[in-house]
Design a protein around this motif. Structure first.
Motif, short mmCIF file in Angstrom:
data_model
loop_
_atom_site.label_atom_id
_atom_site.label_comp_id
_atom_site.label_asym_id
_atom_site.label_seq_id
_atom_site.Cartn_x
_atom_site.Cartn_y
_atom_site.Cartn_z
N PRO A 1 0.83 -1.21 0.00
CA PRO A 1 0.00 0.00 0.00
C PRO A 1 0.86 1.26 0.00
O PRO A 1 1.74 1.41 0.85
CB PRO A 1 -0.80 -0.11 1.30
N VAL A 2 0.62 2.16 -0.96
CA VAL A 2 1.41 3.40 -1.05
C VAL A 2 0.54 4.64 -1.14
O VAL A 2 1.04 5.74 -1.36
CB VAL A 2 2.38 3.36 -2.26
N GLY A 3 -0.76 4.50 -0.95
CA GLY A 3 -1.63 5.67 -1.01
C GLY A 3 -3.07 5.29 -0.74
O GLY A 3 -3.44 4.11 -0.79
N GLU B 1 7.59 7.83 -0.43
CA GLU B 1 8.40 7.21 -1.48
C GLU B 1 7.67 7.15 -2.82
O GLU B 1 8.31 6.87 -3.85
CB GLU B 1 8.80 5.80 -1.05
N ALA B 2 6.37 7.42 -2.84
CA ALA B 2 5.60 7.35 -4.09
C ALA B 2 5.10 8.72 -4.51
O ALA B 2 4.23 8.83 -5.39
CB ALA B 2 4.42 6.38 -3.93
N ARG B 3 5.63 9.78 -3.91
CA ARG B 3 5.18 11.13 -4.28
C ARG B 3 5.88 11.61 -5.55
O ARG B 3 6.90 11.08 -5.95
CB ARG B 3 5.42 12.09 -3.11
N ARG B 4 5.28 12.64 -6.14
CA ARG B 4 5.78 13.25 -7.37
C ARG B 4 5.70 12.30 -8.56
O ARG B 4 6.43 12.46 -9.53
CB ARG B 4 7.20 13.80 -7.19
N LEU B 5 4.80 11.33 -8.47
CA LEU B 5 4.55 10.45 -9.61
C LEU B 5 3.26 10.84 -10.33
O LEU B 5 3.05 10.42 -11.47
CB LEU B 5 4.41 8.99 -9.14
N GLY B 6 2.39 11.59 -9.67
CA GLY B 6 1.06 11.86 -10.20
C GLY B 6 0.01 10.93 -9.58
O GLY B 6 -1.13 10.86 -10.06
N LEU B 7 0.37 10.23 -8.50
CA LEU B 7 -0.54 9.27 -7.90
C LEU B 7 -1.71 9.94 -7.19
O LEU B 7 -2.83 9.43 -7.21
CB LEU B 7 0.22 8.37 -6.92
N ALA B 8 -1.49 11.09 -6.56
CA ALA B 8 -2.58 11.78 -5.87
C ALA B 8 -3.70 12.12 -6.85
O ALA B 8 -4.89 11.98 -6.53
CB ALA B 8 -2.07 13.04 -5.18
N ARG B 9 -3.34 12.54 -8.05
CA ARG B 9 -4.36 12.85 -9.05
C ARG B 9 -5.11 11.59 -9.48
O ARG B 9 -6.32 11.63 -9.72
CB ARG B 9 -3.73 13.53 -10.27
N ARG B 10 -4.40 10.48 -9.59
CA ARG B 10 -5.08 9.23 -9.94
C ARG B 10 -6.06 8.82 -8.85
O ARG B 10 -7.16 8.34 -9.13
CB ARG B 10 -4.06 8.12 -10.16
N LEU B 11 -5.66 8.99 -7.60
CA LEU B 11 -6.57 8.67 -6.50
C LEU B 11 -7.79 9.59 -6.52
O LEU B 11 -8.93 9.14 -6.33
CB LEU B 11 -5.84 8.81 -5.16
N LEU B 12 -7.56 10.87 -6.75
CA LEU B 12 -8.66 11.83 -6.82
C LEU B 12 -9.61 11.47 -7.95
O LEU B 12 -10.85 11.50 -7.79
CB LEU B 12 -8.12 13.24 -7.00
N ASP B 13 -9.05 11.11 -9.10
CA ASP B 13 -9.86 10.69 -10.24
C ASP B 13 -10.69 9.46 -9.89
O ASP B 13 -11.89 9.38 -10.20
CB ASP B 13 -8.93 10.39 -11.42
N GLY B 14 -10.07 8.49 -9.22
CA GLY B 14 -10.79 7.29 -8.82
C GLY B 14 -11.92 7.58 -7.85
O GLY B 14 -13.00 6.99 -7.94
#
Length: 299
Positions: free
Chosen positions: A203-205, A227-240
C-alpha cells in the motif's frame, strides 16, 4: 479512461526491443559472466539478504521458477538459504562471499557498459537522456500502481489512515487528533468508498469518499506515501474517488484542506475544484472546495 493508441504501443515495444538488444538481455552470458540475466538480477536483488517471499513479490516471479533459480545459485556456491528462526515457513536467501564478489563484478561491468553507451554523447545530450530516463521511470512506476476499492475496515485501509494521521500530525502546527479520521462504516458499501493504491502489492496511497447528503459526497484523506510522491498518484486517487462518487449517484463532491497543504490546494484547483464558503466544522480546515461531476468530465 482513454484507450491506448496503436502508435503508443508500437513506440513502446520498439524502444523495448532496442534497449534489450543494446544491453545484452538476450545473451545467456549477461555482461560476459557465466549466467543469464535472470540469475544475475536475482543475485543483485538478494543483496544483504531477503526472504524468497519478498523476492517473489519484488521480481514478479513464479514461486517454482524462483526456487529453481535459487537452487542453481546455491549449487554454484553463490547463495546460502536458511529457515527464518521465528517462522519455519519463511525461507531466507543470503549471498556467500563468492556471491558478493560476483555482484561486485556485475556492478563494475554494468557501469562500464553504461559508460560505453554514453561515451560518444555530449554532456548536454547525456543530461537530456538522463532527464528522459527519469521521466520514463516515473511514468512506468505510476502505470504499474494498481488502485483498488477495499472495505474501510480492512487492515490496509487502517494502515494507510494511520500513516496519513502520523504524516499530517508532523506537518500541522497544532498536530492532528486521529479521532478525526473517517469511520470505516462511512466509507464502505452504499455509504461511500475507500481506495488503496498498491505498488508491487505494497500500500502506497489512499483516499476516501463519504456521502454528506443526497447527491453530495465528500472526499477525505487523499494521501500518498513519501516514497511514491511526485509520480502523479494523488491525481489518480482523486480521479478514482470522483468515479466512485458518480457510481454512488453523487453529482457534487466537496472537500476541505489545511492552510499548510499548499500542494493539495494547487492540485484541487488544477483538477477543476472551486473555492466555496465553509461547509463543515472541521477544526483543521482553512479552505473548502467543490466540484460538480459529469461522467464525461471525469478524467
Amino acid at each position: 479512461m482513454e484507450p491506448v493508441s496503436t502508435e503508443h504501443v508500437t513506440a513502446f515495444r520498439r524502444f523495448n526491443r532496442y534497449l534489450t538488444r543494446r544491453i545484452g538481455v538476450l545473451d545467456d552470458h549477461y555482461l560476459g559472466q557465466d549466467r543469464p540475466l535472470g540469475q544475475a538480477r536475482l543475485l543483485y536483488e538478494i543483496g544483504d539478504g531477503a526472504s524468497l517471499r519478498e523476492l517473489r513479490v519484488r521480481l514478479g516471479l513464479d514461486a517454482g521458477y524462483l526456487s529453481r533459480m535459487t537452487r542453481a545459485l546455491e549449487a554454484q556456491g553463490l547463495v546460502r538459504t536458511s529457515v527464518h528462526h521465528g517462522d519455519s515457513r519463511l525461507r531466507l536467501a543470503a549471498l556467500t562471499p563468492a556471491g558478493r564478489d560476483e555482484v561486485g563484478e556485475q556492478n563494475r561491468r554494468a557501469d562500464a557498459l553504461a559508460e560505453r553507451l554514453l561515451r560518444d554523447l555530449s554532456e548536454d545530450q547525456r543530461g537530456e537522456l538522463t532527464a528522459a530516463l527519469g521521466t520514463a521511470r516515473r511514468l512506468l512506476r505510476l502505470a504499474g500502481i494498481v488502485i483498488e476499492r477495499v472495505d474501510g475496515a480492512c487492515a490496509d485501509a487502517r494502515a494507510c489512515l494511520d500513516a496519513y494521521a502520523a504524516d499530517i500530525d508532523a506537518r500541522f502546527p497544532e498536530g492532528f487528533d486521529p479521532t478525526a479520521l473517517v469511520r470505516s462504516e462511512e466509507v464502505s458499501g452504499d455509504a461511500g468508498a475507500f481506495l488503496v493504491a498498491y505498488e508491487e502489492n505494497r500500500p502506497v496511497g489512499c483516499g476516501a469518499l463519504r456521502t454528506l447528503e443526497p447527491g453530495v459526497g465528500e472526499i477525505r484523506h487523499v494521501w500518498v506515501h513519501p516514497e511514491a510522491r511526485r509520480l502523479g498518484l494523488a491525481r489518480r486517487l482523486l480521479d478514482g474517488l470522483e468515479r466512485q462518487a458518480i457510481e454512488h449517484g453523487l453529482g457534487l463532491v466537496r472537500l476541505d484542506t489545511h492552510a499548510v497543504l499548499t500542494e493539495a490546494q494547487a492540485m484541487y484547483r488544477a483538477c477543476g475544484y472551486t473555492r466555496i464558503p465553509r461547509y463543515d466544522d472541521n477544526v483543521y480546515a482553512a479552505h473548502w472546495f467543490e466540484k460538480r461531476l459529469t461522467e464525461g468530465a471525469v478524467r
